[in-house]
Design a protein around this motif. Sequence first.
Motif, PDB file in Angstrom:
ATOM      1  N   ASN A   6       0.819  -1.209   0.000  1.00 48.87           N
ATOM      2  CA  ASN A   6       0.000   0.000   0.000  1.00 48.87           C
ATOM      3  C   ASN A   6       0.855   1.263   0.000  1.00 48.87           C
ATOM      4  O   ASN A   6       0.503   2.249  -0.647  1.00 48.87           O
ATOM      5  N   LEU A   7       1.970   1.239   0.701  1.00 50.73           N
ATOM      6  CA  LEU A   7       2.860   2.398   0.703  1.00 50.73           C
ATOM      7  C   LEU A   7       3.534   2.589  -0.658  1.00 50.73           C
ATOM      8  O   LEU A   7       3.737   3.718  -1.100  1.00 50.73           O
ATOM      9  N   ILE A   8       3.841   1.492  -1.339  1.00 52.56           N
ATOM     10  CA  ILE A   8       4.371   1.592  -2.703  1.00 52.56           C
ATOM     11  C   ILE A   8       3.319   2.212  -3.621  1.00 52.56           C
ATOM     12  O   ILE A   8       3.629   3.067  -4.469  1.00 52.56           O
ATOM     13  N   LEU A   9       2.069   1.816  -3.451  1.00 54.90           N
ATOM     14  CA  LEU A   9       0.976   2.393  -4.246  1.00 54.90           C
ATOM     15  C   LEU A   9       0.839   3.891  -3.967  1.00 54.90           C
ATOM     16  O   LEU A   9       0.682   4.685  -4.898  1.00 54.90           O
ATOM     17  N   ILE A  10       0.913   4.299  -2.705  1.00 56.58           N
ATOM     18  CA  ILE A  10       0.852   5.724  -2.364  1.00 56.58           C
ATOM     19  C   ILE A  10       2.037   6.462  -2.960  1.00 56.58           C
ATOM     20  O   ILE A  10       1.901   7.591  -3.454  1.00 56.58           O
ATOM     21  N   LEU A  11       3.207   5.854  -2.940  1.00 56.81           N
ATOM     22  CA  LEU A  11       4.397   6.470  -3.535  1.00 56.81           C
ATOM     23  C   LEU A  11       4.185   6.697  -5.034  1.00 56.81           C
ATOM     24  O   LEU A  11       4.477   7.782  -5.555  1.00 56.81           O
ATOM     25  N   ILE A  12       3.647   5.714  -5.723  1.00 59.83           N
ATOM     26  CA  ILE A  12       3.382   5.848  -7.164  1.00 59.83           C
ATOM     27  C   ILE A  12       2.340   6.932  -7.416  1.00 59.83           C
ATOM     28  O   ILE A  12       2.499   7.772  -8.318  1.00 59.83           O
ATOM     29  N   ILE A  13       1.271   6.951  -6.622  1.00 60.38           N
ATOM     30  CA  ILE A  13       0.229   7.966  -6.788  1.00 60.38           C
ATOM     31  C   ILE A  13       0.791   9.364  -6.519  1.00 60.38           C
ATOM     32  O   ILE A  13       0.476  10.316  -7.240  1.00 60.38           O
ATOM     33  N   THR A  14       1.643   9.483  -5.513  1.00 59.56           N
ATOM     34  CA  THR A  14       2.239  10.777  -5.188  1.00 59.56           C
ATOM     35  C   THR A  14       3.138  11.261  -6.321  1.00 59.56           C
ATOM     36  O   THR A  14       3.098  12.439  -6.695  1.00 59.56           O
ATOM     37  N   ILE A  15       3.926  10.373  -6.876  1.00 56.66           N
ATOM     38  CA  ILE A  15       4.795  10.756  -7.997  1.00 56.66           C
ATOM     39  C   ILE A  15       3.961  11.146  -9.209  1.00 56.66           C
ATOM     40  O   ILE A  15       4.276  12.126  -9.901  1.00 56.66           O
ATOM     41  N   LEU A  16       2.874  10.417  -9.480  1.00 57.03           N
ATOM     42  CA  LEU A  16       1.970  10.788 -10.570  1.00 57.03           C
ATOM     43  C   LEU A  16       1.328  12.147 -10.324  1.00 57.03           C
ATOM     44  O   LEU A  16       1.173  12.952 -11.255  1.00 57.03           O
ATOM     45  N   GLN A  17       0.957  12.419  -9.079  1.00 57.48           N
ATOM     46  CA  GLN A  17       0.347  13.707  -8.747  1.00 57.48           C
ATOM     47  C   GLN A  17       1.323  14.853  -8.997  1.00 57.48           C
ATOM     48  O   GLN A  17       0.965  15.865  -9.607  1.00 57.48           O
ATOM     49  N   ILE A  18       2.555  14.685  -8.548  1.00 55.36           N
ATOM     50  CA  ILE A  18       3.550  15.741  -8.688  1.00 55.36           C
ATOM     51  C   ILE A  18       3.961  15.928 -10.147  1.00 55.36           C
ATOM     52  O   ILE A  18       4.093  17.047 -10.635  1.00 55.36           O
ATOM     53  N   ASN A  32      -6.733  16.234  -6.729  1.00 59.25           N
ATOM     54  CA  ASN A  32      -5.731  15.837  -5.749  1.00 59.25           C
ATOM     55  C   ASN A  32      -5.928  14.353  -5.437  1.00 59.25           C
ATOM     56  O   ASN A  32      -6.635  13.985  -4.494  1.00 59.25           O
ATOM     57  N   VAL A  33      -5.307  13.521  -6.248  1.00 63.70           N
ATOM     58  CA  VAL A  33      -5.471  12.074  -6.142  1.00 63.70           C
ATOM     59  C   VAL A  33      -4.906  11.549  -4.824  1.00 63.70           C
ATOM     60  O   VAL A  33      -5.461  10.630  -4.221  1.00 63.70           O
ATOM     61  N   VAL A  34      -3.835  12.143  -4.358  1.00 63.60           N
ATOM     62  CA  VAL A  34      -3.214  11.688  -3.116  1.00 63.60           C
ATOM     63  C   VAL A  34      -4.139  11.951  -1.923  1.00 63.60           C
ATOM     64  O   VAL A  34      -4.314  11.078  -1.073  1.00 63.60           O
ATOM     65  N   LEU A  35      -4.740  13.116  -1.882  1.00 65.31           N
ATOM     66  CA  LEU A  35      -5.677  13.422  -0.804  1.00 65.31           C
ATOM     67  C   LEU A  35      -6.857  12.457  -0.826  1.00 65.31           C
ATOM     68  O   LEU A  35      -7.275  11.945   0.222  1.00 65.31           O
ATOM     69  N   VAL A  36      -7.381  12.181  -2.008  1.00 59.21           N
ATOM     70  CA  VAL A  36      -8.488  11.233  -2.132  1.00 59.21           C
ATOM     71  C   VAL A  36      -8.058   9.847  -1.653  1.00 59.21           C
ATOM     72  O   VAL A  36      -8.803   9.164  -0.938  1.00 59.21           O
ATOM     73  N   ALA A  37      -6.863   9.422  -2.026  1.00 59.21           N
ATOM     74  CA  ALA A  37      -6.367   8.107  -1.595  1.00 59.21           C
ATOM     75  C   ALA A  37      -6.210   8.058  -0.074  1.00 59.21           C
ATOM     76  O   ALA A  37      -6.591   7.061   0.558  1.00 59.21           O
ATOM     77  N   ILE A  38      -5.699   9.119   0.514  1.00 56.90           N
ATOM     78  CA  ILE A  38      -5.527   9.149   1.971  1.00 56.90           C
ATOM     79  C   ILE A  38      -6.882   9.130   2.670  1.00 56.90           C
ATOM     80  O   ILE A  38      -7.068   8.424   3.669  1.00 56.90           O
ATOM     81  N   ILE A  39      -7.839   9.874   2.144  1.00 56.73           N
ATOM     82  CA  ILE A  39      -9.196   9.863   2.718  1.00 56.73           C
ATOM     83  C   ILE A  39      -9.793   8.467   2.618  1.00 56.73           C
ATOM     84  O   ILE A  39     -10.331   7.929   3.597  1.00 56.73           O
ATOM     85  N   PHE A  40      -9.700   7.852   1.456  1.00 56.81           N
ATOM     86  CA  PHE A  40     -10.275   6.524   1.253  1.00 56.81           C
ATOM     87  C   PHE A  40      -9.608   5.487   2.157  1.00 56.81           C
ATOM     88  O   PHE A  40     -10.294   4.682   2.795  1.00 56.81           O
ATOM     89  N   ILE A  41      -8.300   5.519   2.228  1.00 60.53           N
ATOM     90  CA  ILE A  41      -7.575   4.555   3.058  1.00 60.53           C
ATOM     91  C   ILE A  41      -7.938   4.729   4.527  1.00 60.53           C
ATOM     92  O   ILE A  41      -8.192   3.755   5.240  1.00 60.53           O
ATOM     93  N   THR A  42      -7.984   5.970   4.994  1.00 62.32           N
ATOM     94  CA  THR A  42      -8.284   6.227   6.402  1.00 62.32           C
ATOM     95  C   THR A  42      -9.692   5.803   6.770  1.00 62.32           C
ATOM     96  O   THR A  42      -9.909   5.182   7.813  1.00 62.32           O
ATOM     97  N   VAL A  43     -10.659   6.107   5.909  1.00 62.29           N
ATOM     98  CA  VAL A  43     -12.058   5.833   6.241  1.00 62.29           C
ATOM     99  C   VAL A  43     -12.415   4.366   6.006  1.00 62.29           C
ATOM    100  O   VAL A  43     -13.067   3.738   6.835  1.00 62.29           O
ATOM    101  N   ILE A  44     -12.002   3.804   4.879  1.00 63.02           N
ATOM    102  CA  ILE A  44     -12.444   2.457   4.509  1.00 63.02           C
ATOM    103  C   ILE A  44     -11.497   1.364   4.999  1.00 63.02           C
ATOM    104  O   ILE A  44     -11.933   0.351   5.539  1.00 63.02           O
TER     105      ILE A  44
END
Length: 173
Positions: A6-18, A32-44
């Motif tokens: 999951n952290l590798i996925l966040i790293l890839i999403i963050t690099i894509l965002q930047i 802001n794909v990273v913010l959406v991913a963090i919201i989804f991960i935290t809530v779900i």
Amino acid sequence: MKIFLNLILILIITILQISFFSFLDYPANNLNVVLVAIIFITVILNFRLGLYSAILAGIIFDLFSLSGFGLIILAFLVVVFSLNYLSNNFFTNRSFYSLLVLGFIGVIIYNLTSLVLKYAFYFLKFNELKPNLDHFWFYSFFWQIIFSLVLISLIFLVFNSLSKKLKSVFIVK
């Protein structure tokens, strides 16, 4: 292993965002794909994974940001802790509607926290760039809410169709 993937996925999403999403034309650059991913991960998924994701993405974002170092990681952490509190105490089910409301609240918390921290960093002389609170900021804020809610909806639908974590269970006699 699950946390690592999951952290590798966040790293890839963050690099894509930047490198990609921030250079799209207006208003698409407000996605802001990273913010959406963090919201989804935290809530779900779970709080701890959302916390690790926020720290990793925040550090990477802060390295490439013009604002003071630590601003984005602090904003992400405020979002994660706020959403965890709200989802545990007020939105106890993991329904589509509660995710949308929490996503809406998360985007608002992120933007307001970022704005307050930008002003604080400017007045404390941690950053030389004066933040602008003009009509363009409000337009960008509006578009970020719209894009985030649409993306949260799409991710929920995909996750719901691929996983049994969000399925309702009924007892049949």
